[in-house]
Write a protein that holds these residues in place. Structure first.
Motif, PDB file in Angstrom:
ATOM      1  N   LYS A 105       0.832  -1.198   0.000  1.00 32.11           N
ATOM      2  CA  LYS A 105       0.000   0.000   0.000  1.00 32.11           C
ATOM      3  C   LYS A 105       0.872   1.256   0.000  1.00 32.11           C
ATOM      4  CE  LYS A 105      -3.713  -2.406   2.448  1.00 32.11           C
ATOM      5  NZ  LYS A 105      -4.205  -3.005   1.263  1.00 32.11           N
ATOM      6  N   ILE A 106       1.943   1.197  -0.765  1.00 35.84           N
ATOM      7  CA  ILE A 106       2.906   2.286  -0.841  1.00 35.84           C
ATOM      8  C   ILE A 106       2.362   3.379  -1.762  1.00 35.84           C
ATOM      9  CG2 ILE A 106       5.240   2.921  -1.537  1.00 35.84           C
ATOM     10  CD1 ILE A 106       6.003  -0.046  -0.916  1.00 35.84           C
ATOM     11  N   GLY A 107       2.381   4.611  -1.250  1.00 32.07           N
ATOM     12  CA  GLY A 107       1.919   5.756  -2.024  1.00 32.07           C
ATOM     13  C   GLY A 107       3.086   6.520  -2.627  1.00 32.07           C
ATOM     14  N   ASP A 108       2.783   7.749  -3.058  1.00 37.33           N
ATOM     15  CA  ASP A 108       3.813   8.536  -3.729  1.00 37.33           C
ATOM     16  C   ASP A 108       4.960   8.932  -2.808  1.00 37.33           C
ATOM     17  OD1 ASP A 108       2.138  10.264  -2.339  1.00 37.33           O
ATOM     18  OD2 ASP A 108       2.065  11.777  -3.908  1.00 37.33           O
ATOM     19  N   VAL A 109       4.696   9.153  -1.532  1.00 38.96           N
ATOM     20  CA  VAL A 109       5.776   9.503  -0.586  1.00 38.96           C
ATOM     21  C   VAL A 109       6.758   8.337  -0.449  1.00 38.96           C
ATOM     22  CG1 VAL A 109       6.287  10.066   1.823  1.00 38.96           C
ATOM     23  CG2 VAL A 109       4.392  11.192   0.656  1.00 38.96           C
ATOM     24  N   GLY A 110       6.236   7.128  -0.265  1.00 42.96           N
ATOM     25  CA  GLY A 110       7.086   5.950  -0.150  1.00 42.96           C
ATOM     26  C   GLY A 110       7.831   5.646  -1.434  1.00 42.96           C
ATOM     27  N   ALA A 111       7.150   5.804  -2.564  1.00 38.97           N
ATOM     28  CA  ALA A 111       7.790   5.551  -3.863  1.00 38.97           C
ATOM     29  C   ALA A 111       8.913   6.551  -4.113  1.00 38.97           C
ATOM     30  CB  ALA A 111       6.754   5.619  -4.983  1.00 38.97           C
ATOM     31  N   THR A 112       8.700   7.801  -3.718  1.00 37.98           N
ATOM     32  CA  THR A 112       9.735   8.823  -3.869  1.00 37.98           C
ATOM     33  C   THR A 112      10.942   8.489  -2.998  1.00 37.98           C
ATOM     34  OG1 THR A 112       8.094  10.501  -4.413  1.00 37.98           O
ATOM     35  CG2 THR A 112      10.236  11.290  -3.644  1.00 37.98           C
ATOM     36  N   ALA A 113      10.693   8.034  -1.782  1.00 42.53           N
ATOM     37  CA  ALA A 113      11.792   7.637  -0.889  1.00 42.53           C
ATOM     38  C   ALA A 113      12.577   6.472  -1.482  1.00 42.53           C
ATOM     39  CB  ALA A 113      11.244   7.273   0.485  1.00 42.53           C
ATOM     40  N   ILE A 114      11.881   5.475  -2.023  1.00 39.22           N
ATOM     41  CA  ILE A 114      12.546   4.329  -2.652  1.00 39.22           C
ATOM     42  C   ILE A 114      13.378   4.820  -3.842  1.00 39.22           C
ATOM     43  CG2 ILE A 114      12.184   2.210  -4.003  1.00 39.22           C
ATOM     44  CD1 ILE A 114      11.699   1.729  -1.058  1.00 39.22           C
ATOM     45  N   ALA A 115      12.820   5.699  -4.639  1.00 36.12           N
ATOM     46  CA  ALA A 115      13.547   6.231  -5.799  1.00 36.12           C
ATOM     47  C   ALA A 115      14.834   6.938  -5.355  1.00 36.12           C
ATOM     48  CB  ALA A 115      12.661   7.192  -6.583  1.00 36.12           C
ATOM     49  N   LYS A 116      14.763   7.712  -4.291  1.00 37.24           N
ATOM     50  CA  LYS A 116      15.958   8.372  -3.775  1.00 37.24           C
ATOM     51  C   LYS A 116      16.972   7.355  -3.261  1.00 37.24           C
ATOM     52  CE  LYS A 116      13.814  12.762  -2.568  1.00 37.24           C
ATOM     53  NZ  LYS A 116      13.374  13.655  -1.482  1.00 37.24           N
ATOM     54  N   GLY A 117      16.466   6.310  -2.589  1.00 41.74           N
ATOM     55  CA  GLY A 117      17.350   5.269  -2.081  1.00 41.74           C
ATOM     56  C   GLY A 117      18.071   4.527  -3.181  1.00 41.74           C
ATOM     57  N   LEU A 118      17.435   4.394  -4.334  1.00 45.16           N
ATOM     58  CA  LEU A 118      18.040   3.691  -5.455  1.00 45.16           C
ATOM     59  C   LEU A 118      19.182   4.470  -6.106  1.00 45.16           C
ATOM     60  CD1 LEU A 118      14.838   2.285  -7.194  1.00 45.16           C
ATOM     61  CD2 LEU A 118      16.532   1.013  -5.868  1.00 45.16           C
ATOM     62  N   GLN A 119      19.310   5.728  -5.757  1.00 43.12           N
ATOM     63  CA  GLN A 119      20.383   6.538  -6.319  1.00 43.12           C
ATOM     64  C   GLN A 119      21.730   6.253  -5.675  1.00 43.12           C
ATOM     65  OE1 GLN A 119      19.177  10.651  -6.155  1.00 43.12           O
ATOM     66  NE2 GLN A 119      17.205  10.196  -7.092  1.00 43.12           N
ATOM     67  N   PHE A 120      21.726   5.499  -4.565  1.00 38.46           N
ATOM     68  CA  PHE A 120      22.958   5.186  -3.845  1.00 38.46           C
ATOM     69  C   PHE A 120      23.492   3.835  -4.297  1.00 38.46           C
ATOM     70  CE2 PHE A 120      20.807   8.317  -1.388  1.00 38.46           C
ATOM     71  CZ  PHE A 120      21.801   9.087  -0.831  1.00 38.46           C
ATOM     72  N   ASN A 121      24.757   3.574  -3.916  1.00 38.17           N
ATOM     73  CA  ASN A 121      25.407   2.293  -4.202  1.00 38.17           C
ATOM     74  C   ASN A 121      25.466   2.037  -5.688  1.00 38.17           C
ATOM     75  OD1 ASN A 121      26.030   1.527  -1.508  1.00 38.17           O
ATOM     76  ND2 ASN A 121      23.859   1.117  -1.226  1.00 38.17           N
TER      77      ASN A 121
END
Length: 121
Positions: A105-121
């Motif tokens: 039940k992930i919304g736009d806030v959670g998806a944005t956080a995941i997208a930012k997290g994917l920018q690392f490593n």
């Protein structure tokens, strides 16, 4: 030496919920010898509390180099997704090849956080 050599833990399709996920997270956090590569907790009615605990447990285990994390089919919302995103930003996520968060039940806030997290490593 008695150290657990477990590489994969599959608990998908059970009812471990937040309490079970939190217990697993605590074990991950404190067991520096664990060499887990696959953690499957799909379809377990895990919500934000459990997902947050899992994210923290994975983030703080310096020895753990997880390759696949399955959290699909749970009740994770933005707060839980944000905690998983913090794990993605950590050095511990550098080996992660597969992340499954579908059917939550992930919304736009959670998806944005995941997208930012994917920018690392």
């Amino acid at each position: 030496n008695g150290a657990l050599k477990l590489e994969a833990l599959g608990l998908g399709g059970n009812e471990i919920r937040d309490a079970g996920a939190t217990a697993i997270a605590k074990a991950l956090e404190v067991n520096g010898a664990l060499k887990l590569e696959v953690l499957d907790l799909q379809f377990n009615q895990i919500g934000d509390v459990g997902a947050t605990a899992i994210g923290k447990g994975l983030q703080f285990n310096g020895a753990l180099k997880l390759e696949a994390l399955g959290l699909g089919g749970n009740e994770i919302r933005d707060a839980g997704a944000t905690a998983i995103a913090k794990y993605l930003e950590s050095e511990q996520a550098s080996q992660l090849e597969r992340l499954d968060l579908d059917d939550n039940k992930i919304g736009d806030v959670g998806a944005t956080a995941i997208a930012k997290g994917l920018q690392f490593n």
